[in-house]
Design a protein around this motif. Structure first.
Motif, PDB file in Angstrom:
ATOM      1  N   VAL A   1       4.920  15.886   2.427  1.00 47.76           N
ATOM      2  CA  VAL A   1       4.553  16.138   3.067  1.00 47.76           C
ATOM      3  C   VAL A   1       3.951  17.166   3.660  1.00 47.76           C
ATOM      4  N   GLY A   2       3.430  18.112   2.715  1.00 51.18           N
ATOM      5  CA  GLY A   2       2.832  19.418   3.172  1.00 51.18           C
ATOM      6  C   GLY A   2       1.327  19.114   2.637  1.00 51.18           C
TER       7      GLY A   2
ATOM      8  N   ASP B   1      -4.345  -8.506   8.983  1.00 56.14           N
ATOM      9  CA  ASP B   1      -4.149  -8.934  10.267  1.00 56.14           C
ATOM     10  C   ASP B   1      -3.098  -7.991  10.623  1.00 56.14           C
ATOM     11  N   ALA B   2      -2.084  -7.622   9.857  1.00 52.87           N
ATOM     12  CA  ALA B   2      -1.002  -7.130  10.636  1.00 52.87           C
ATOM     13  C   ALA B   2       0.251  -5.790   9.600  1.00 52.87           C
ATOM     14  N   GLY B   3       0.740  -5.653   9.956  1.00 56.22           N
ATOM     15  CA  GLY B   3       1.302  -3.869   9.507  1.00 56.22           C
ATOM     16  C   GLY B   3       2.814  -3.804   9.351  1.00 56.22           C
ATOM     17  N   VAL B   4       3.227  -3.552   8.350  1.00 56.24           N
ATOM     18  CA  VAL B   4       4.070  -3.206   8.082  1.00 56.24           C
ATOM     19  C   VAL B   4       5.499  -2.365   8.141  1.00 56.24           C
ATOM     20  N   HIS B   5       6.030  -1.240   8.224  1.00 53.12           N
ATOM     21  CA  HIS B   5       5.930  -0.034   7.526  1.00 53.12           C
ATOM     22  C   HIS B   5       7.763   0.101   7.583  1.00 53.12           C
TER      23      HIS B   5
ATOM     24  N   VAL C   1       1.316  -0.825  -0.730  1.00 52.02           N
ATOM     25  CA  VAL C   1       0.070  -0.297   0.157  1.00 52.02           C
ATOM     26  C   VAL C   1       0.985   1.145  -0.330  1.00 52.02           C
ATOM     27  N   LYS C   2       0.499   2.063  -0.689  1.00 52.26           N
ATOM     28  CA  LYS C   2       1.334   3.601  -0.781  1.00 52.26           C
ATOM     29  C   LYS C   2       0.490   4.726  -0.069  1.00 52.26           C
ATOM     30  N   PHE C   3       0.933   5.424   0.877  1.00 48.69           N
ATOM     31  CA  PHE C   3       0.673   6.299   0.762  1.00 48.69           C
ATOM     32  C   PHE C   3       1.062   7.680   0.502  1.00 48.69           C
ATOM     33  N   VAL C   4      -0.043   7.998  -0.241  1.00 46.77           N
ATOM     34  CA  VAL C   4       0.054   9.159  -1.601  1.00 46.77           C
ATOM     35  C   VAL C   4      -0.387  11.026  -1.189  1.00 46.77           C
ATOM     36  N   PRO C   5       0.223  11.723  -1.698  1.00 41.14           N
ATOM     37  CA  PRO C   5      -0.774  13.225  -2.376  1.00 41.14           C
ATOM     38  C   PRO C   5      -2.222  13.193  -2.113  1.00 41.14           C
TER      39      PRO C   5
ATOM     40  N   SER D   1       4.278  -1.068   3.502  1.00 40.11           N
ATOM     41  CA  SER D   1       4.274  -0.187   3.322  1.00 40.11           C
ATOM     42  C   SER D   1       5.888   0.774   3.092  1.00 40.11           C
ATOM     43  N   VAL D   2       5.853   1.211   2.835  1.00 40.62           N
ATOM     44  CA  VAL D   2       7.327   1.688   2.938  1.00 40.62           C
ATOM     45  C   VAL D   2       7.317   3.494   2.150  1.00 40.62           C
ATOM     46  N   GLY D   3       7.537   4.603   2.952  1.00 46.47           N
ATOM     47  CA  GLY D   3       6.935   6.134   3.140  1.00 46.47           C
ATOM     48  C   GLY D   3       7.835   6.760   4.319  1.00 46.47           C
ATOM     49  N   PRO D   4       7.170   7.778   4.647  1.00 49.03           N
ATOM     50  CA  PRO D   4       7.405   8.666   5.444  1.00 49.03           C
ATOM     51  C   PRO D   4       6.364   8.332   6.816  1.00 49.03           C
ATOM     52  N   GLU D   5       6.140   8.971   8.157  1.00 53.41           N
ATOM     53  CA  GLU D   5       6.147   8.484   9.055  1.00 53.41           C
ATOM     54  C   GLU D   5       4.686   8.312   8.576  1.00 53.41           C
ATOM     55  N   GLY D   6       3.898  10.031   8.132  1.00 53.48           N
ATOM     56  CA  GLY D   6       2.346   9.304   7.815  1.00 53.48           C
ATOM     57  C   GLY D   6       2.050   8.331   7.021  1.00 53.48           C
ATOM     58  N   ALA D   7       2.650   7.483   6.696  1.00 51.56           N
ATOM     59  CA  ALA D   7       2.555   6.275   5.862  1.00 51.56           C
ATOM     60  C   ALA D   7       1.784   5.098   6.676  1.00 51.56           C
TER      61      ALA D   7
END
Lengths: 320, 264
Positions: free
Chosen positions: B28-29, B83-87, B7-11, B64-70
């Motif tokens: 971030v912004g 069931d589980a998450g890996v950041h 999963v990707k954290f996107v603007p 997910s690979v990404g900044p804190e917000g991810a």
């Protein structure tokens, strides 16, 4: 001059137009060499076609062993040809398949990859690409800094140049690993041809949305009077009115034609992502507040059911 | 069975997406969220679990690979039912290109271990290259079945349908494999209240590059194999002419406009 490899995009040996555009770009960068991966009996026709548009050399790979195994074997074949030719760049069509081949190839060759270029120019001997990103809201100039630049290019990025090359054929035998043959096409149903231009390659696109109410006959009528391709918004596809292959937007196709006509399409951001870079945009919509009107060069607030047929008749009449 | 869904954290694409001064995407912004197209991947991962003969034996891990917000994107997947998450979060990752991102994802998948199915969305809603699934398959030496509109599985045998330009194809492969899914697979579920509460107790592990054995020098902006020279906002379209159709005037004006532009 260094060789520039162009992967030939073809359907059973019939070369598709974006390949000619890639050859024209390859000429800016070096000496164009086409790579044809396909049936041995189709090679002659394909070689003739790419030679006509400037291929100096054509690498021919017989796909008898790998047909139906999707992209992994094609990436292996290109890797082996690249090892032999040491090309200055590798150009591939920005189709779903082309981008996947490019992705695998980039890992194999330890090379940088740029996808969806809308233009490729030369700067100091290396390719500089232009991409249109964030729903077409930004333009990005980029280059590859490591390995052999691998670039996938969108249709209509360059004009084909019909200047014959030498077309020297080199038959290549490639070794394909077993692991590249682990995913296979088990059934295939060809799509019926509409007789209209290919959506991503068309110079004019007429699209219909929710406002058609499910009847695309007016949209098709206008498209045919202009010799255009027919597209659709996601709303029309999700309603089951037209197949998903018609969809323009974020999860469908991206088009950048000379003229885009949106009929009964409100213009959500997801749709705009697929058409915003069109040269000229026209919209017909009942709702004068529809966001699509923010984009248009020309808009008609009105019912497409009356505007489209009248315009089609006038256009057909003007052609005599 | 172990399923990893990337999963990707996107603007937020409905917000004003922008670039930083170093020409990387502003992550971030601009408010971020789980990429809409990855929600379909989470949905299909959950359906694979639910359709399994022994659903409790199946673990769906959102990666997910990404900044804190991810972590927010992972949390959304957990709320939906993963069931589980890996950041994977590390300052050195910022500015990574698709090649580096796929390297980090591949290392994280190996860390999860014994993964049978890796599910991805068809593209991200920001970069939109659609190449990470193919790169992951290449790096992990797995078959790829991508752009699925329908997924069927029996044990470790998978068949997917995809709608190509030329044909509708059925593609077969045996797990372990990489799968990517389109929005045609069907609406993604909304997190239920119960799911939101349950997600708070689910494990969410955070790894650095060192934890994964990835050299920080191989990723990030300085190691990217592509360089962006410039980014430029597209000039706004100049306001066009809008006419209101009255008794056929619309079609006439439209035809005249087409003629003036030499389209007819």
């Amino acid at each position: 001059m260094t060789e520039i490899l162009v992967l030939v995009d073809h359907l059973e040996g019939a070369v598709r137009k974006p390949t000619y555009e890639l050859l024209a770009i390859a000429k800016r960068l070096g000496t164009p060499s086409a790579v044809f991966i396909g049936g041995a009996d189709k090679a002659d026709a394909a070689v003739a076609a790419v030679t006509k548009f400037g291929a100096e050399k054509v690498y021919v790979v017989d796909d008898a062993e790998i047909k139906g195994y999707l992209v992994a074997p094609k990436a292996e074949a290109l890797q082996q040809i690249a090892a032999q030719a040491s090309p200055g760049a590798i150009l591939i069509s920005s189709s779903a398949e082309g981008k996947e081949i490019a992705g695998r190839l980039a890992v194999k060759l330890d090379s940088g990859l740029i996808t969806d270029a809308v233009d490729v120019q030369v700067d100091g001997g290396s390719p500089v690409t232009t991409q249109s990103v964030f729903a077409g809201n930004f333009t990005v100039q980029a280059k590859v800094t490591q390995g052999t630049p691998i670039i996938t290019v969108k249709p209509n990025a360059a004009a084909p140049e019909e200047v014959a090359g030498a077309g020297t054929v080199e038959n290549v035998t490639v070794t394909i690993s077993d692991s590249a043959k682990k995913a296979q096409v088990v059934a295939s149903q060809p799509r019926q041809s509409s007789g209209r231009p290919e959506l991503t390659e068309a110079a004019i696109v007429v699209s219909g949305g929710r406002g058609t109410g499910g009847d695309f006959s007016e949209v098709e009528g206008l498209a045919d009077s202009l010799g255009a391709a027919v597209g659709a918004s996601r709303a029309a596809v999700d309603s089951g009115w037209v197949p998903h292959t018609f969809q323009i937007g974020q999860t469908g196709k991206t088009v950048s034609p000379q003229l885009y006509i949106a009929a009964g399409i409100s213009g959500a951001i997801q749709h705009r992502a697929g058409m915003q870079t069109s040269k000229t945009i026209i919209a017909i919509n009942k709702d004068e507040e529809a966001p699509i009107f923010e984009l248009v060069d020309f808009g008609v607030v009105g019912d497409l059911k009356s505007v489209l047929p009248a315009a089609s008749s006038a256009i057909t009449a003007s052609k005599g | 069975m172990n399923i990893v869904v990337c999963v990707k954290f996107v603007p937020d694409s409905t917000a004003d997406q922008a670039f930083e001064s170093d020409n990387t995407v502003d992550r971030v912004g601009v408010p971020g969220l789980l990429s809409e197209l990855d929600e379909y991947a989470v949905e299909q991962a959950l359906q694979l679990k639910e359709k399994n003969e022994a659903p409790d034996s199946v673990t769906v891990t959102a990666l997910s690979v990404g900044p804190e917000g991810a972590a927010d994107a992972i949390r959304k997947a957990l709320q939906m039912g993963a069931d589980a998450g890996v950041h994977v979060v590390d300052d050195a990752i910022a500015g990574s290109d698709a090649l580096a991102t796929s390297k980090v994802l591949a290392a994280a998948i190996k860390k999860v271990g014994d993964v049978d199915v890796i599910v991805c969305g068809m593209a991200s809603t920001d970069g939109g290259m659609s190449v990470v699934p193919a790169m992951l398959a290449e790096r992990l030496d797995l078959p790829q079945v991508t752009f699925a509109s329908v997924i069927e599985s029996q044990g470790n045998q998978f068949r997917i349908k995809r709608d190509g330009d030329i044909a509708t194809e059925v593609i077969g492969a045996v797990a372990p494999l990489v799968l990517s899914v389109t929005d045609q697979t069907g609406e993604a579920r909304y997190p239920s209240f119960k799911g939101i509460m349950a997600a708070k107790k689910k494990p969410l592990e955070s790894y650095s590059l060192a934890d994964l054995g990835v050299d920080a020098g191989e990723v990030g902006l300085s190691a990217a194999w592509t360089a962006v020279d410039s980014t430029e906002a597209r000039p706004p379209r100049t306001a066009g002419t809008i006419v209101t159709d009255e008794d056929g005037s619309g079609a006439k004006a439209l035809t005249e406009f087409l003629a003036s532009k030499k389209f007819i």
